[in-house]
Design a protein around this motif. Structure first.
Motif, PDB file in Angstrom:
ATOM      1  N   UNK A   3       8.148  10.582  -0.100  1.00 31.49           N
ATOM      2  CA  UNK A   3       7.146  10.002   0.796  1.00 31.49           C
ATOM      3  C   UNK A   3       5.800   9.851   0.092  1.00 31.49           C
ATOM      4  N   UNK A   4       5.315  10.956  -0.472  1.00 30.01           N
ATOM      5  CA  UNK A   4       3.964  10.972  -1.040  1.00 30.01           C
ATOM      6  C   UNK A   4       3.824  10.054  -2.253  1.00 30.01           C
ATOM      7  N   UNK A   5       4.926   9.813  -2.947  1.00 25.32           N
ATOM      8  CA  UNK A   5       4.881   8.950  -4.136  1.00 25.32           C
ATOM      9  C   UNK A   5       5.079   7.475  -3.802  1.00 25.32           C
ATOM     10  N   UNK A   6       5.427   7.179  -2.548  1.00 26.21           N
ATOM     11  CA  UNK A   6       5.671   5.789  -2.169  1.00 26.21           C
ATOM     12  C   UNK A   6       7.038   5.287  -2.553  1.00 26.21           C
ATOM     13  N   UNK A   7       7.943   6.221  -2.885  1.00 22.68           N
ATOM     14  CA  UNK A   7       9.276   5.805  -3.336  1.00 22.68           C
ATOM     15  C   UNK A   7      10.176   5.354  -2.192  1.00 22.68           C
ATOM     16  N   UNK A  33      13.558  20.008   0.539  1.00 21.12           N
ATOM     17  CA  UNK A  33      12.362  19.603   1.281  1.00 21.12           C
ATOM     18  C   UNK A  33      11.298  19.049   0.332  1.00 21.12           C
ATOM     19  N   UNK A  34      11.114  19.686  -0.819  1.00 23.18           N
ATOM     20  CA  UNK A  34      10.127  19.193  -1.793  1.00 23.18           C
ATOM     21  C   UNK A  34      10.485  17.788  -2.270  1.00 23.18           C
ATOM     22  N   UNK A  35      11.760  17.524  -2.497  1.00 25.40           N
ATOM     23  CA  UNK A  35      12.191  16.182  -2.903  1.00 25.40           C
ATOM     24  C   UNK A  35      11.894  15.174  -1.802  1.00 25.40           C
ATOM     25  N   UNK A  36      12.157  15.568  -0.566  1.00 28.01           N
ATOM     26  CA  UNK A  36      11.875  14.708   0.581  1.00 28.01           C
ATOM     27  C   UNK A  36      10.383  14.389   0.641  1.00 28.01           C
ATOM     28  N   UNK A  37       9.542  15.415   0.471  1.00 25.22           N
ATOM     29  CA  UNK A  37       8.093  15.221   0.511  1.00 25.22           C
ATOM     30  C   UNK A  37       7.625  14.322  -0.632  1.00 25.22           C
ATOM     31  N   UNK A  38       8.206  14.512  -1.810  1.00 26.00           N
ATOM     32  CA  UNK A  38       7.794  13.718  -2.976  1.00 26.00           C
ATOM     33  C   UNK A  38       8.130  12.243  -2.777  1.00 26.00           C
ATOM     34  N   UNK A  90       0.827  -1.202   0.000  1.00 22.16           N
ATOM     35  CA  UNK A  90       0.000   0.000   0.000  1.00 22.16           C
ATOM     36  C   UNK A  90       0.866   1.258   0.000  1.00 22.16           C
ATOM     37  N   UNK A  91       1.977   1.206   0.716  1.00 27.04           N
ATOM     38  CA  UNK A  91       2.879   2.358   0.768  1.00 27.04           C
ATOM     39  C   UNK A  91       3.399   2.698  -0.632  1.00 27.04           C
ATOM     40  N   UNK A  92       3.781   1.668  -1.374  1.00 25.03           N
ATOM     41  CA  UNK A  92       4.290   1.899  -2.727  1.00 25.03           C
ATOM     42  C   UNK A  92       3.195   2.391  -3.668  1.00 25.03           C
ATOM     43  N   UNK A 128       2.858   7.710   1.317  1.00 22.28           N
ATOM     44  CA  UNK A 128       2.616   8.016   2.719  1.00 22.28           C
ATOM     45  C   UNK A 128       1.674   9.205   2.881  1.00 22.28           C
ATOM     46  N   UNK A 129       1.001   9.258   4.025  1.00 20.75           N
ATOM     47  CA  UNK A 129       0.134  10.385   4.369  1.00 20.75           C
ATOM     48  C   UNK A 129       0.970  11.411   5.138  1.00 20.75           C
ATOM     49  N   UNK A 130       1.569  12.282   4.375  1.00 15.93           N
ATOM     50  CA  UNK A 130       2.595  13.162   4.916  1.00 15.93           C
ATOM     51  C   UNK A 130       2.036  14.117   5.970  1.00 15.93           C
ATOM     52  N   UNK A 131       0.739  14.449   5.857  1.00 20.60           N
ATOM     53  CA  UNK A 131       0.135  15.397   6.789  1.00 20.60           C
ATOM     54  C   UNK A 131       0.010  14.817   8.205  1.00 20.60           C
ATOM     55  N   UNK A 132       0.153  13.498   8.343  1.00 19.56           N
ATOM     56  CA  UNK A 132       0.071  12.855   9.655  1.00 19.56           C
ATOM     57  C   UNK A 132       1.447  12.643  10.282  1.00 19.56           C
ATOM     58  N   UNK A 133       2.509  12.874   9.538  1.00 17.90           N
ATOM     59  CA  UNK A 133       3.833  12.355   9.875  1.00 17.90           C
ATOM     60  C   UNK A 133       4.683  13.340  10.686  1.00 17.90           C
TER      61      UNK A 133
END
Length: 363
Positions: free
Chosen positions: A321-325, A314-319, A286-288, A292-297
């Motif tokens: 997570x949010x993309x499941x990478x 920071x944007x790369x870090x967020x991406x 599911x993560x992939x 991830x639900x970044x707003x909870x983290x």
């Protein structure tokens, strides 16, 4: 939301919108932020999100009138990441406005709230001032003092008490013991002290704090001109509260395993980060697929609030997570390593500055 904000509690006040509607905070918008002579991540990312009369403070600064910055610390423990945010607000303001910093060691409040004696507060104060120096405070343009040794502050607090009713204190703070009420009145003295004759009289004073400290600002603004009609109502800027590692409360000294202290051993920090709340999915699949639900983290918040100054990084870090990478475990390992490296460098700087901090406190 409760009808009171408790500056001595651990509440998060997650719905900040009610702070504006119920307590009259003013929004920090792009127009106001554009008036700053310089900026940093706290302003760019909306971590500083509310104010009281900061526009009037900026008006005075723009006109070349004298201004000052005032804040302080309750010396009841090591600086943690919440303390660090406030310290960064203060130091930024000192530099941006080239203004004198009035910094209070609130040892009377430490006694009232924690029952801590002055000797213990003294040693924590040395540590806390060393933290400030390591974070970049200019001690040559600062007035640092203990509440217990400052008669002018105590006198102002006593006068503030004469102008305040128990009903007012109860409305601001809810029912508290008289020691905490007294500590709040003494803080009025701290905030108003820069406007005394011996400090060149009335001026705009900025108080950078966490939003949970707003009752102290409201109390001081209520009594300021009752004490002296020439006093200018203090201004304030407010930062968002930083969550504990499990995400349930604001970060607090009262919960050692859910707080990251600037004095923590880097290996202990790694263990704490590995236990932190994430927005990870139930399974790796599911993560992939969903990301991830970044707003909870909370792990993301560590980077957003503290440990990634570069917006592109920071944007790369967020991406990722949010993309499941990336998995939450791998992400935690990366962030823990970054924090450990920061603390190793910070603690080395602080160690060199401890003698200077002790000299400042014991002068």
């Amino acid at each position: 939301m409760s009808e009171h904000i408790n500056p001595w509690g651990n509440d998060l006040y997650g719905d900040y919108s009610q702070l504006f509607s119920e307590f009259g905070l003013q929004h920090v918008d792009s127009k106001l932020a554009s008036r700053l002579p310089m900026t940093n991540r706290l302003w760019k990312r909306g971590i500083i999100f509310a104010h009281r009369d900061f526009d009037k403070f900026l008006d005075s600064f723009d006109k070349g009138k004298p201004v000052a910055v005032m804040s302080g610390i309750k010396p009841s423990g090591d600086f943690h990441l919440g303390s660090k945010l406030t310290a960064e607000q203060i130091i930024f303001a000192q530099k941006a406005f080239q203004s004198k910093l009035y910094y209070c060691i609130a040892d009377l409040e430490a006694f009232a709230d924690n029952g801590q004696d002055f000797e213990a507060s003294h040693e924590y104060a040395v540590q806390n001032v060393a933290d400030l120096l390591a974070l970049g405070m200019d001690e040559k343009n600062a007035f640092i003092y203990k509440q217990s040794e400052n008669k002018a502050v105590s006198n102002l607090g006593f006068i503030a008490a004469r102008k305040t009713t128990l009903a007012t204190l109860d409305a601001l703070y809810g029912h508290q013991n008289l020691g905490l009420y007294t500590a709040a009145l003494v803080q009025c003295g701290d905030i108003l002290q820069p406007q005394l004759k011996e400090f060149d009289g009335p001026k705009n004073v900025l108080v950078p704090v966490g939003v949970d400290q707003d009752p102290h600002i409201r109390l001081c603004r209520d009594v300021a001109q009752k004490i002296d009609p020439k006093f200018i109502l203090p201004s304030a800027t407010y930062q968002r509260l930083f969550r504990s590692l499990d995400g349930t409360t604001k970060m607090s000294k009262r919960d050692p395993m859910n707080v990251i202290s600037l004095n923590d051993d880097p290996e202990l920090v790694k263990k704490k980060v590995m236990r932190a709340l994430t927005g990870g999915r139930a399974t790796a699949e599911e993560q992939k697929k969903l990301g991830g639900e970044i707003e909870k983290c909370v792990v993301h918040e560590l980077m957003f609030f503290h440990f990634e100054d570069d917006d592109a990084a920071l944007k790369k870090f967020q991406h990722r997570c949010a993309s499941g990478a990336i998995s939450c475990g791998d992400c935690k390992n990366d962030v823990a390593g970054k924090i450990a490296a920061y603390l190793k460098d910070f603690q080395a700087r602080k160690k060199k500055l401890l003698p200077k901090a002790r000299k400042i406190i014991e002068k």
